[in-house]
Design a protein around this motif. Structure first.
Motif, PDB file in Angstrom:
ATOM      1  N   MET A 158       0.830  -1.205   0.000  1.00  0.00           N
ATOM      2  CA  MET A 158       0.000   0.000   0.000  1.00  0.00           C
ATOM      3  C   MET A 158       0.870   1.263   0.000  1.00  0.00           C
ATOM      4  N   ARG A 159       2.022   1.201   0.654  1.00  0.00           N
ATOM      5  CA  ARG A 159       2.943   2.341   0.589  1.00  0.00           C
ATOM      6  C   ARG A 159       3.534   2.458  -0.813  1.00  0.00           C
ATOM      7  N   LYS A 160       3.748   1.325  -1.455  1.00  0.00           N
ATOM      8  CA  LYS A 160       4.237   1.348  -2.827  1.00  0.00           C
ATOM      9  C   LYS A 160       3.201   1.968  -3.752  1.00  0.00           C
ATOM     10  N   VAL A 161       1.955   1.582  -3.582  1.00  0.00           N
ATOM     11  CA  VAL A 161       0.864   2.140  -4.379  1.00  0.00           C
ATOM     12  C   VAL A 161       0.727   3.641  -4.148  1.00  0.00           C
TER      13      VAL A 161
ATOM     14  N   GLN B 138     -10.466  -0.421  -9.721  1.00  0.00           N
ATOM     15  CA  GLN B 138     -11.467  -0.238 -10.773  1.00  0.00           C
ATOM     16  C   GLN B 138     -11.047   0.847 -11.773  1.00  0.00           C
ATOM     17  N   GLN B 139     -10.444   1.942 -11.264  1.00  0.00           N
ATOM     18  CA  GLN B 139     -10.205   3.115 -12.103  1.00  0.00           C
ATOM     19  C   GLN B 139      -8.838   3.134 -12.768  1.00  0.00           C
TER      20      GLN B 139
ATOM     21  N   SER C 136     -11.030  12.310  -2.893  1.00  0.00           N
ATOM     22  CA  SER C 136     -11.629  11.432  -1.882  1.00  0.00           C
ATOM     23  C   SER C 136     -11.760  12.112  -0.533  1.00  0.00           C
ATOM     24  N   ASP C 137     -12.862  11.832   0.161  1.00  0.00           N
ATOM     25  CA  ASP C 137     -13.048  12.321   1.529  1.00  0.00           C
ATOM     26  C   ASP C 137     -12.162  11.580   2.519  1.00  0.00           C
ATOM     27  N   ASP C 138     -11.632  10.441   2.112  1.00  0.00           N
ATOM     28  CA  ASP C 138     -10.787   9.650   2.999  1.00  0.00           C
ATOM     29  C   ASP C 138      -9.305   9.820   2.690  1.00  0.00           C
ATOM     30  N   SER C 139      -8.963  10.901   2.002  1.00  0.00           N
ATOM     31  CA  SER C 139      -7.563  11.168   1.688  1.00  0.00           C
ATOM     32  C   SER C 139      -6.728  11.306   2.953  1.00  0.00           C
TER      33      SER C 139
ATOM     34  N   ARG D 290     -10.300  -0.241   2.426  1.00  0.00           N
ATOM     35  CA  ARG D 290     -10.640  -1.270   1.428  1.00  0.00           C
ATOM     36  C   ARG D 290     -11.424  -0.658   0.270  1.00  0.00           C
ATOM     37  N   GLN D 291     -12.357   0.258   0.605  1.00  0.00           N
ATOM     38  CA  GLN D 291     -13.144   0.909  -0.445  1.00  0.00           C
ATOM     39  C   GLN D 291     -12.246   1.726  -1.375  1.00  0.00           C
ATOM     40  N   LEU D 292     -11.298   2.451  -0.786  1.00  0.00           N
ATOM     41  CA  LEU D 292     -10.379   3.239  -1.607  1.00  0.00           C
ATOM     42  C   LEU D 292      -9.531   2.330  -2.495  1.00  0.00           C
ATOM     43  N   THR D 293      -9.080   1.209  -1.936  1.00  0.00           N
ATOM     44  CA  THR D 293      -8.277   0.274  -2.721  1.00  0.00           C
ATOM     45  C   THR D 293      -9.097  -0.315  -3.864  1.00  0.00           C
TER      46      THR D 293
END
Length: 716
Positions: A651-654, A711-712, A667-670, A703-706
């Motif tokens: 996730m840090r790589k992403v 998807q995008q 995103s609101d979860d930034s 998880r939702q952000l991932t």
């Protein structure tokens, strides 16, 4: 030091009468003691012991003090006397003249006070080798416009008393006469209104802070002390005052003691006043205040402009009722700039904040000539016109502040004061005297609306650059290339030639019209046309400044590992390459920083504001290739089959990819992603910060952000 027999002897009786007249009139004076240093000290040794003095300081070497009652103070430590009151200041300019410190000590003089300034004759100031230049990189400069301007101002000021003992010139002391009513320090209507406003804040609704601004000598610190005792007597239990140093609150506590009177308990100390019923007024330095987080109904911040912005924000959000007090035109930072810059925080966090200004002087009379003289010398009153055109013909042209008229210089320096609330007289000296400076001005219909101050840096010989990179040499000046070479490990950064933007300012009414970028574009064009490798800047990394420099086309190459004392932010350095070699260097610097980013952020930038971190990470981001195993783990995490703890590396790589940067921007979860994934905050810390309800909720949102990322993104 023995008295010199050939030195002019002062007329003691005249000086004593003059000092008494000054006190009666509530005025102060500057006495310029010109000529040879030894002769000046000898003259003062004859005069000062005969003068009334309960408190005074001497900035020369201790063994050369002209009066044993004077406290020796190194020039660089003079600002530690802020908040105190003195009868006499003897400033030894032969030991150095740091402008901020000289102006600060002048402000400590009370009515009847005398400031003796030892210097060469005024005619020699332009070429005087001031010892203080050595720490600024100006010691090799032969001509000093800043000192020349000061000498001209002093020569044209009839209120300045000039003495040259070496030449036998005695001063003609002005006949002041006795006033109809002797001067007394008394509360003004301004101060009473301020006391009432502080009390209302301390007793009123939460989250309605008060901002007090005033020129020095207006009684703001006294108002804090008086109001604090009123609050305690009217039911509050604990009031805390904080300031850059304990000495800065001497006046607060002195007036608090007077206001407390018989109510003061024997348990009181220098920094804690206890009333007979247990109520307390206490002082805590800012760091201790934030670390201890004491219960207090009101926190008062004196000399707020001298504190870093992030400390002020922490205090603002840490207590329900806060009062900020600051000098408007100051040597410790500009309260006017503070009010403008900090207003953004106040509007966002506490939109019902209030402001009050003290205008009438208390510590001296309105006829005092010393205050306007010091203001003229150091442009403490520098301001921009209130009405400026917001559209019309825009002209950007090179401009030399040292050759400008007094009005032009004051307006330009006023722009810097408004834009950067840490701007002080030392900046004015550097701007005028540094031969590496190149400046531009922006006018609209002929009216000054913007300035850019740049400096030529780098171009060090390869051998010297290598020594700088290894930390074996330090060259005065050259802030940007030396920092990059030493901290990033690329000696080439110091051997390249750079044009560094030191300051840029646009009039408040003209901002957000792209004018700042146009100024930067002019500097970039100049750098390209004159063979520079590129343009760069170093600044305190706030969100608005980071966005500005990104829009201007500069790229992130380094972030400091400690918050700066002045700005309270992490230093950010950004570059724009003009030459092919510079662009290659910038790419190497950025790749190296990106490679280290996942390791450095949790270690050094854990408290960095998440939006600033997101902007920095997005600036560095590249579309990094992911392995089949990486994609499998991301899919498993998004579907709920894999726990977060096993996902940290991937996730840090992403996080370093451009795909996620675009998603986080919308995103609101930034903030949650930045705090948890990149900065490594724990679930309890995130919950306390209001970013999630706990681990289960936080993981679900990650998880939702991932899943959205999978998807995008075409690259995963």
């Amino acid at each position: 030091m023995a008295l010199r027999p050939d030195t002019l002897k002062p007329d003691v009786a005249c000086w004593q009468a003059f000092q008494s007249q000054l006190a009666a009139r509530g005025e102060r004076r500057l006495v310029l003691v010109e000529g040879e240093q030894a002769s000046a000290i000898s003259w003062l040794q004859q005069l000062l012991p005969t003068m009334a003095m309960r408190s005074g300081v001497w900035t020369g070497t201790p063994d050369a003090s002209p009066d044993e009652r004077l406290v020796p103070v190194p020039p660089q430590q003079a600002r530690q006397w802020l908040g105190r009151e003195l009868d006499v200041v003897v400033w030894d300019g032969w030991r150095g003249n740091p402008p901020d410190c000289l102006a600060a000590l002048a402000g400590t003089l009370k009515a009847g006070g005398l400031m003796f300034w030892l210097m060469p004759s005024l005619e020699q100031w332009a070429g005087y080798d001031d010892p203080d230049y050595r720490r600024t990189g100006l010691d090799d400069v032969q001509h000093h416009p800043f000192a020349e301007r000061m000498s001209a101002t002093l020569a044209a000021s009839p209120e300045v008393i000039r003495v040259n003992p070496e030449l036998g010139h005695g001063p003609l002391l002005p006949g002041l006469g006795d006033p109809v009513t002797p001067f007394e320090i008394a509360q003004t209507a301004d101060q009473q209104q301020t006391v009432d406003a502080i009390v209302r804040t301390g007793q009123g609704h939460r989250r309605r802070p008060l901002v007090i601004t005033a020129d020095r000598g207006r009684g703001k610190s006294a108002a804090l002390g008086i109001a604090a005792i009123r609050l305690l007597k009217e039911g509050r239990r604990h009031v805390v005052v904080t300031a850059p140093s304990p000495e800065a609150v001497d006046t607060v506590f002195r007036h608090a003691r007077l206001a407390a009177g018989d109510s003061l308990s024997a348990d009181s100390s220098e920094t804690v006043l206890v009333l007979t019923d247990g109520q307390r007024l206490s002082f805590l330095p800012p760091d201790q205040l934030l670390a201890q987080a004491p219960e207090a109904e009101l926190v008062m911040v004196d000399e707020a402009a001298a504190l870093p912005a992030h400390r002020l924000t922490q205090i603002l959000t840490g207590w329900p009722r806060v009062v900020f007090a600051s000098t408007v035109h100051g040597y410790e930072g500009s309260g006017r700039g503070f009010a403008i810059r900090f207003r953004q925080v106040l509007n966002a966090r506490t939109p019902q904040w209030r402001e009050i200004t003290l205008k009438a002087p208390i510590r001296w009379a309105s006829t005092d000539p010393l205050e306007p003289l010091i203001a003229r010398l150091f442009l403490l009153n520098a301001d921009v016109p209130q009405q400026v055109p917001t559209d019309g013909t825009v002209v950007i042209e090179p401009w030399t502040p040292a050759r400008a008229s007094e009005q032009e210089l004051a307006q330009a320096f006023g722009l810097l004061v408004n834009a950067h609330y840490r701007t002080t007289p030392a900046d004015l000296r550097q701007w005028l005297d540094d031969p590496s400076v190149i400046s531009w001005r922006l006018t609209i219909n002929g009216q000054l609306c913007g300035v850019l101050w740049a400096a030529r840096e780098g171009n060090l010989a390869p051998e010297l650059a290598e020594q700088v990179m290894r930390g074996k040499r330090r060259v005065r000046g050259h802030l940007l290339p030396q920092s990059l070479a030493n901290h990033s490990g690329f000696a080439e950064a110091a051997s390249r030639s750079w044009l560094r933007v030191v300051r840029i300012a646009i009039s408040e009414q003209c901002r957000r019209q792209g004018l700042g970028k146009r100024l930067v574009d002019s500097a970039v064009d100049y750098a390209r046309a004159n063979g520079y490798d590129g343009l760069g800047t170093s600044f305190g990394g706030s969100e608005d400044l980071l966005r500005f420099w990104q829009r201007a086309g500069l790229e992130l190459v380094r972030v400091g590992m400690k918050r700066e004392a002045g700005t309270g932010e992490y230093a950010v350095q950004m570059l724009l390459g003009s030459s092919h070699g510079a662009r290659e260097l910038i790419d190497k610097l950025r790749r190296r920083l990106l490679e280290h980013w996942p390791t450095l952020v949790p270690l050094y930038w854990r408290d960095l504001e998440p939006e600033v971190l997101r902007l920095m990470t997005a600036d560095l981001a590249r579309d990094l290739p992911l392995t089949v195993d990486d994609r499998r783990d991301l899919n498993s995490f998004a579907a709920g089959y894999r726990g977060y703890d096993l996902m940290v590396p991937v996730m840090r790589k992403v996080s370093l990819g451009q795909s996620l940067s675009r998603i986080l921007a919308a995103s609101d979860d930034s903030d949650l992603w930045c705090r948890r994934v990149i900065q490594g905050w724990s679930w309890p810390e995130l919950q306390q910060a209001g970013l999630c309800r706990g681990q289960k909720d936080g993981e679900a949102r990650l998880r939702q952000l991932t899943g959205k990322l999978l998807q995008q993104s075409r690259n995963l």
